[in-house]
Design a protein around this motif. Structure first.
Motif, PDB file in Angstrom:
ATOM      1  N   SER A   8       0.831  -1.204   0.000  1.00  0.00           N
ATOM      2  CA  SER A   8       0.000   0.000   0.000  1.00  0.00           C
ATOM      3  C   SER A   8       0.868   1.258   0.000  1.00  0.00           C
ATOM      4  N   ASP A   9       2.044   1.226   0.656  1.00  0.00           N
ATOM      5  CA  ASP A   9       2.978   2.353   0.582  1.00  0.00           C
ATOM      6  C   ASP A   9       3.466   2.548  -0.850  1.00  0.00           C
ATOM      7  N   ASP A  10       3.787   1.436  -1.518  1.00  0.00           N
ATOM      8  CA  ASP A  10       4.232   1.521  -2.909  1.00  0.00           C
ATOM      9  C   ASP A  10       3.123   2.087  -3.798  1.00  0.00           C
ATOM     10  N   ASP A  11       1.875   1.669  -3.538  1.00  0.00           N
ATOM     11  CA  ASP A  11       0.751   2.189  -4.313  1.00  0.00           C
ATOM     12  C   ASP A  11       0.581   3.688  -4.098  1.00  0.00           C
ATOM     13  N   LEU A  12       0.715   4.131  -2.855  1.00  0.00           N
ATOM     14  CA  LEU A  12       0.583   5.557  -2.557  1.00  0.00           C
ATOM     15  C   LEU A  12       1.733   6.346  -3.182  1.00  0.00           C
ATOM     16  N   GLU A  74      -6.409  16.411  -3.676  1.00  0.00           N
ATOM     17  CA  GLU A  74      -6.618  15.368  -4.677  1.00  0.00           C
ATOM     18  C   GLU A  74      -6.246  13.964  -4.221  1.00  0.00           C
ATOM     19  N   ILE A  75      -5.424  13.843  -3.194  1.00  0.00           N
ATOM     20  CA  ILE A  75      -5.039  12.520  -2.692  1.00  0.00           C
ATOM     21  C   ILE A  75      -5.498  12.416  -1.243  1.00  0.00           C
ATOM     22  N   PRO A  76      -6.596  11.716  -0.989  1.00  0.00           N
ATOM     23  CA  PRO A  76      -7.200  11.684   0.347  1.00  0.00           C
ATOM     24  C   PRO A  76      -6.265  11.197   1.459  1.00  0.00           C
ATOM     25  N   GLU A  77      -5.316  10.347   1.142  1.00  0.00           N
ATOM     26  CA  GLU A  77      -4.404   9.814   2.164  1.00  0.00           C
ATOM     27  C   GLU A  77      -3.378  10.838   2.631  1.00  0.00           C
ATOM     28  N   ILE A  78      -3.209  11.935   1.888  1.00  0.00           N
ATOM     29  CA  ILE A  78      -2.203  12.941   2.220  1.00  0.00           C
ATOM     30  C   ILE A  78      -2.856  14.096   2.971  1.00  0.00           C
ATOM     31  N   ASN A  79      -2.322  14.385   4.161  1.00  0.00           N
ATOM     32  CA  ASN A  79      -2.821  15.480   4.996  1.00  0.00           C
ATOM     33  C   ASN A  79      -1.902  16.693   4.983  1.00  0.00           C
ATOM     34  N   GLN A  80      -0.602  16.451   4.771  1.00  0.00           N
ATOM     35  CA  GLN A  80       0.358  17.552   4.806  1.00  0.00           C
ATOM     36  C   GLN A  80       1.515  17.250   3.861  1.00  0.00           C
ATOM     37  N   VAL A  81       1.928  18.288   3.141  1.00  0.00           N
ATOM     38  CA  VAL A  81       3.029  18.168   2.189  1.00  0.00           C
ATOM     39  C   VAL A  81       4.144  19.097   2.618  1.00  0.00           C
ATOM     40  N   HIS A  82       5.344  18.558   2.723  1.00  0.00           N
ATOM     41  CA  HIS A  82       6.549  19.351   2.947  1.00  0.00           C
ATOM     42  C   HIS A  82       7.308  19.307   1.627  1.00  0.00           C
ATOM     43  N   ALA A  83       7.892  20.418   1.243  1.00  0.00           N
ATOM     44  CA  ALA A  83       8.620  20.449  -0.021  1.00  0.00           C
ATOM     45  C   ALA A  83       9.822  21.367   0.101  1.00  0.00           C
TER      46      ALA A  83
END
Length: 121
Positions: A8-12, A74-83
């Motif tokens: 599931s990590d690979d899929d995400l 757009e990606i429900p599993e993602i709550n926070q993005v660091h970049a």
């Protein structure tokens, strides 16, 4: 980590990579790259690093802001993005662009203290 959670990590990871390629083709078209540095599925946090021509590009802060705002929508599993772009010695975290500077604003987007940019003098 179980085989199922690894899968599931690979899929995400694949979903995030496809999101970046589909929504931000200009990164690669302009000689840049985007790579997933860290992914914590449990907390919903992902760290994306922009490299190549993105390092030092004047519009990379706007690209980062767009990635942050769109990916969580757009990606429900993602709550926070660091970049980050590898410039300024660190991550971008919640505060913006590696220290100092202003975040870009987009049409229709408002903030609590939306008084516009400060004059440089």
């Amino acid at each position: 980590m179980s085989t199922e959670s690894q899968s599931s990590d690979d899929d995400l990871r694949e979903e995030i990579s496809n999101f970046l390629r589909r929504n931000f083709p200009q990164i690669q078209m302009h000689g840049g790259s985007a790579a997933i540095q860290e992914l914590d599925r449990e907390s919903g946090e992902v760290t994306v690093s922009l490299g190549g021509a993105c390092s030092g590009c004047g519009i990379s802060p706007m690209t980062i802001q767009a990635i942050k705002s769109r990916m969580v929508k757009e990606i429900p599993e993602i709550n926070q993005v660091h970049a980050n772009t590898g410039m300024g010695g660190g991550g971008m975290g919640d505060g913006g662009f590696g220290g100092g500077g202003m975040s870009p604003s987009f049409p229709g987007e408002t903030t609590e203290d939306d008084e516009g940019p400060e004059a440089p003098f």
